[in-house]
Design a protein around this motif. Structure first.
Motif, PDB file in Angstrom:
ATOM      1  N   ASP A 123      39.286  38.541  41.918  1.00 61.06           N
ATOM      2  CA  ASP A 123      40.493  38.139  42.635  1.00 61.06           C
ATOM      3  C   ASP A 123      41.366  37.327  41.685  1.00 61.06           C
ATOM      4  O   ASP A 123      41.573  36.120  41.869  1.00 61.06           O
ATOM      5  N   ASP A 164      46.660  44.098  47.106  1.00 62.44           N
ATOM      6  CA  ASP A 164      45.503  43.223  46.924  1.00 62.44           C
ATOM      7  C   ASP A 164      44.607  43.757  45.815  1.00 62.44           C
ATOM      8  O   ASP A 164      44.510  44.976  45.596  1.00 62.44           O
ATOM      9  N   THR A 195      33.221  45.542  56.946  1.00 67.31           N
ATOM     10  CA  THR A 195      32.517  45.390  55.672  1.00 67.31           C
ATOM     11  C   THR A 195      31.025  45.140  55.855  1.00 67.31           C
ATOM     12  O   THR A 195      30.252  45.260  54.911  1.00 67.31           O
ATOM     13  N   MET A 209      41.126  44.895  44.286  1.00 66.01           N
ATOM     14  CA  MET A 209      40.075  45.648  44.972  1.00 66.01           C
ATOM     15  C   MET A 209      38.729  44.935  44.859  1.00 66.01           C
ATOM     16  O   MET A 209      37.783  45.429  44.237  1.00 66.01           O
ATOM     17  N   ASP A 237      37.286  42.893  57.069  1.00 68.82           N
ATOM     18  CA  ASP A 237      38.120  42.354  56.008  1.00 68.82           C
ATOM     19  C   ASP A 237      39.499  42.979  56.128  1.00 68.82           C
ATOM     20  O   ASP A 237      39.630  44.188  56.379  1.00 68.82           O
ATOM     21  N   GLU A 238      40.516  42.168  55.950  1.00 63.49           N
ATOM     22  CA  GLU A 238      41.885  42.672  55.965  1.00 63.49           C
ATOM     23  C   GLU A 238      42.319  42.983  54.539  1.00 63.49           C
ATOM     24  O   GLU A 238      42.213  42.133  53.646  1.00 63.49           O
ATOM     25  N   ILE A 239      42.780  44.201  54.337  1.00 64.63           N
ATOM     26  CA  ILE A 239      43.189  44.647  53.003  1.00 64.63           C
ATOM     27  C   ILE A 239      44.674  44.973  53.042  1.00 64.63           C
ATOM     28  O   ILE A 239      45.119  45.811  53.835  1.00 64.63           O
ATOM     29  N   LYS A 240      45.439  44.298  52.190  1.00 65.95           N
ATOM     30  CA  LYS A 240      46.871  44.516  52.117  1.00 65.95           C
ATOM     31  C   LYS A 240      47.230  45.330  50.878  1.00 65.95           C
ATOM     32  O   LYS A 240      46.516  45.316  49.868  1.00 65.95           O
ATOM     33  N   ASP A 290      44.226  47.625  41.943  1.00 60.55           N
ATOM     34  CA  ASP A 290      44.757  47.052  43.180  1.00 60.55           C
ATOM     35  C   ASP A 290      44.824  48.129  44.258  1.00 60.55           C
ATOM     36  O   ASP A 290      44.865  49.332  43.956  1.00 60.55           O
ATOM     37  N   TRP A 291      44.854  47.664  45.505  1.00 64.03           N
ATOM     38  CA  TRP A 291      44.897  48.592  46.641  1.00 64.03           C
ATOM     39  C   TRP A 291      46.292  49.196  46.822  1.00 64.03           C
ATOM     40  O   TRP A 291      47.309  48.540  46.614  1.00 64.03           O
ATOM     41  N   LEU A 308      36.554  44.580  47.106  1.00 65.55           N
ATOM     42  CA  LEU A 308      35.514  45.357  47.772  1.00 65.55           C
ATOM     43  C   LEU A 308      34.802  46.286  46.796  1.00 65.55           C
ATOM     44  O   LEU A 308      33.641  46.650  46.988  1.00 65.55           O
ATOM     45  N   GLN A 316      48.761  47.352  55.711  1.00 58.57           N
ATOM     46  CA  GLN A 316      47.489  46.649  55.804  1.00 58.57           C
ATOM     47  C   GLN A 316      46.518  47.425  56.679  1.00 58.57           C
ATOM     48  O   GLN A 316      46.914  48.101  57.624  1.00 58.57           O
TER      49      GLN A 316
END
Length: 693
Positions: A309, A300, A212, A302, A294-297, A316-317, A304, A207
């Motif tokens: 969603d 997740d 942002t 994308m 923003d927390e990105i795991k 995906d990240w 952003l 993560q």
């Protein structure tokens, strides 16, 4: 030049002009709308241009213009087959990929040496220079055919063979000077992901926390619009704790310290402040946005980068911070594009990375299945010659299975009495229920037997298909092998044909899967066109069999996809296989120009330049008037068609030399004017102001 397109059509002869030997062209004849015909026919000049021996220089100049336009029109068009291999890529990489294959083995891992937009550089963090590189892999991207989904028909698509990871983009920092545990809001890590700058404030094993909100420097009284709302810096505090007062669309709020506050739906956080005794000189740097961080795991969607969603997200990240000296941030493709309902990409349609940072697409095909063969029945066939070419009468009025190449092309190779022959038609003739003989249409149009041995060949350059049949059974399968190879070694289609009774399959009038079988993937009930992984095309089997025919097309070589991977800075030029029309200029021979003293009206088609006062041919066309300017008016000219002894003459003449030259310009630029009928009147105000009346 001013151009007006209203043509004066003259339906009666000018009073007082008597036509001797020449008549104005009738309604059934070609008119000015057909120009340059008949003076250019089938791409070849078919006329002379006649000027008077005593003509003004302007007449000669006008004749030259007309001659030049005739040469431009004297062209032949030819349709040329093109392979589509001419793909030129800048800033990327291209490969020929077999149909049905995935891209991974051919492209491997792509870096800055392959795709120019990808980076191999250093970035600064914590007073250190860190090594960074970007890579892309396309291991799960596949060139799809109807073998993947029958609804594709003969079309080729780009898709994937896996739900996740078919394409992966990675931004990797791998450097001993990186310590991910020290990344925080005071020492953030700034990276360019997919061309977009992100500020990372925290890293864990799977993560990252990113800023942002955008930063804005504002003096007291300054405003900025964020997400449609006006944010104004009202005041900057002067105490030990940084503080500001902001106004967001009329809602005023005080903010202090490092925490963010939501004001009228917008989050505001202090980055730094400067307070002055003169409040008008105070300022602040603020982070303003829907969210500050923003927390990105890992895994997740994308959002952003605009992805939804939901399970409809295509990207995906990838987040891997499990090593303190290494951080991987990237994107993985998360949809399985493998059917006509799952957004596969046609030729020229790319699969794009987020923000169109790079793309992969099929630019064209290397070849096309361009030679068509139709298998059908024919009854009442009579054989004229035996294999040696001698006359025979023993096979008369027999049923046959007919193989015919489109466009009269000699695609079939046979052996006639030890001599290799080619033909556009081959027959399998049921001489009886227990005897099937092979025959072909020879160069004289006769039906001649060949030494079958139960075999003949369908050939298109490098590609060959062996056709074998049972010479002792008129209802046995005809096997065609080579639909998936050049050397007729693989890809078999077996076609059940009752030659005597003239129907396909075991029972007449019934749809049967077994009418067609083999290793290619089509059966008798296949209801779409089908393309094999080699590139051959079998047209709608079910519909064809209902019409008692089986149709397919073969390429001259294995069909492959020209696949390109290119960055946002790159370009792709090239096209699909098919045909283009080329033009060949047919040079006009010496002798196009003639003097009036050398020319006889009616001897050949002619464009006569100049009026009766300067050109005897013009005078003859107009009936040799006593007054050579009779019928002419100052500032005007005529373009008129005459028919004499089966030839066509066009008179281009005006009252003055300038008027004549103006009319020659209309003829020379005929595609700019609406010429029609047998006569047009040209108004020549000047050589830059020429109109049709």
């Amino acid at each position: 030049m001013k151009i007006r397109k209203a043509v004066k059509k003259i339906v009666a002869l000018t009073a007082g002009v008597t036509m001797l030997g020449a008549t104005i062209m009738g309604a059934a004849a070609a008119d000015l709308a057909s120009y340059p015909e008949p003076f250019v026919k089938d791409g070849q000049a078919n006329a002379v241009v006649v000027v008077g021996e005593q003509a003004a220089t302007a007449d000669v100049v006008g004749a030259i213009d007309i001659a030049a336009s005739l040469q431009a029109a004297a062209v032949s068009e030819t349709s040329v087959s093109v392979s589509g291999t001419g793909v030129t890529v800048t800033g990327g990489k291209d490969k020929e990929i077999a149909l049905g294959d995935t891209l991974g083995a051919s492209f491997g891992t792509l870096d800055d040496n392959d795709v120019s937009v990808l980076k191999d550089e250093k970035i600064s963090w914590n007073e250190e220079d860190l090594d960074v590189d970007e890579t892309v892999t396309v291991s799960g991207v596949k060139v799809l055919t109807s073998a993947d989904d029958k609804d594709f028909g003969a079309e080729i698509f780009l898709g994937t063979n896996t739900a996740t990871g078919a394409i992966e983009y990675k931004y990797t920092i791998d450097d001993k000077d990186l310590n991910t545990s020290l990344v925080d809001e005071d020492e953030p890590l700034k990276v360019d992901i997919l061309g977009r700058t992100l500020e990372i404030e925290k890293v864990s094993s799977n993560q990252i926390t990113v800023t942002t909100a955008n930063e804005y420097f504002l003096n007291v009284g300054d405003s900025v619009t964020v997400d449609g709302k006006k944010v104004t810096l009202v005041k900057v505090g002067s105490g030990a704790t940084e503080a500001v007062v902001v106004d967001v669309n009329g809602e005023v709020k005080s903010i202090s310290g490092s925490s963010s506050e939501k004001v009228n739906g917008i989050r505001v956080q202090i980055e730094s402040t400067f307070a002055d005794d003169d409040s008008s000189l105070s300022s602040a740097t603020l982070k303003i946005g829907d969210k500050i961080t923003d927390e990105i795991k890992n895994g997740d969607h994308m959002e952003l980068f605009g992805e939804p969603d939901s399970n409809d997200a295509e990207w995906d990240w990838i987040i891997d911070g499990s090593s303190s000296n290494k951080l991987v941030i990237g994107a993985t493709h998360s949809l399985n594009l493998n059917s006509d309902t799952k957004d596969v990409r046609a030729i020229g349609e790319p699969i794009e990375l987020p923000d169109a940072y790079a793309k992969v697409e099929i630019a064209s095909l290397t070849a096309e299945a361009d030679k068509e063969v139709t298998v059908s029945f024919e009854d009442g066939l009579t054989v004229d010659k035996d294999a040696a070419g001698d006359d025979i009468e023993s096979i008369d009025g027999k049923p046959a299975l007919k193989f015919e190449a489109a466009n009269e092309e000699d695609l079939f190779e046979i052996d006639a009495n030890g001599n290799p022959e080619t033909s556009e038609i081959v027959y399998l003739i049921a001489n009886s229920t227990s005897e099937v003989v092979g025959a072909f249409e020879n160069g004289d149009g006769d039906i001649q037997l060949f030494d079958a041995g139960g075999l003949f060949v369908i050939a298109n350059d490098e590609m060959k298909i062996n056709v074998t049949f049972n010479e002792t059974d008129d209802q046995a399968a005809v096997a065609m092998t080579g639909f998936n190879s050049l050397d007729a070694s693989s890809g078999t289609i077996s076609l059940i044909a009752n030659i005597t009774q003239q129907f396909f399959g075991a029972k007449e009038g019934e749809e049967e899967a077994g009418e067609v079988s083999g290793t290619v993937g089509v059966v008798g009930t296949t209801d779409e066109d089908f393309r094999t992984t080699f590139g051959t095309v079998i047209y709608n089997v079910e519909d064809g069999l209902q019409s008692d025919e089986f149709k397919f097309a073969i390429p001259s070589e294995q069909v492959k996809a020209n696949v390109v991977i290119v960055g946002s800075e790159g370009t792709v030029a090239g096209g699909e296989a098919g045909s283009v029309t080329t033009q060949s200029v047919n040079a006009i021979a010496v002798g196009l120009g003639m003097l009036d003293s050398e020319f006889t009206v009616g001897s050949q088609n002619a464009i006569v330049v100049g009026g009766p006062c300067a050109n005897t041919a013009a005078a003859e066309l107009l009936g040799n008037p006593a007054n050579c300017v009779e019928g002419f008016e100052a500032g005007k000219a005529m373009i008129k068609l005459f028919e004499t002894d089966g030839t066509t003459s066009m008179l281009v003449a005006g009252f003055s030399a300038q008027d004549t030259q103006g009319a020659t310009r209309v003829v020379s630029q005929y595609d700019m004017y609406d010429l029609s009928g047998s006569e047009a009147t040209v108004v020549v105000t000047s050589l830059s102001d020429i109109n049709l009346e």
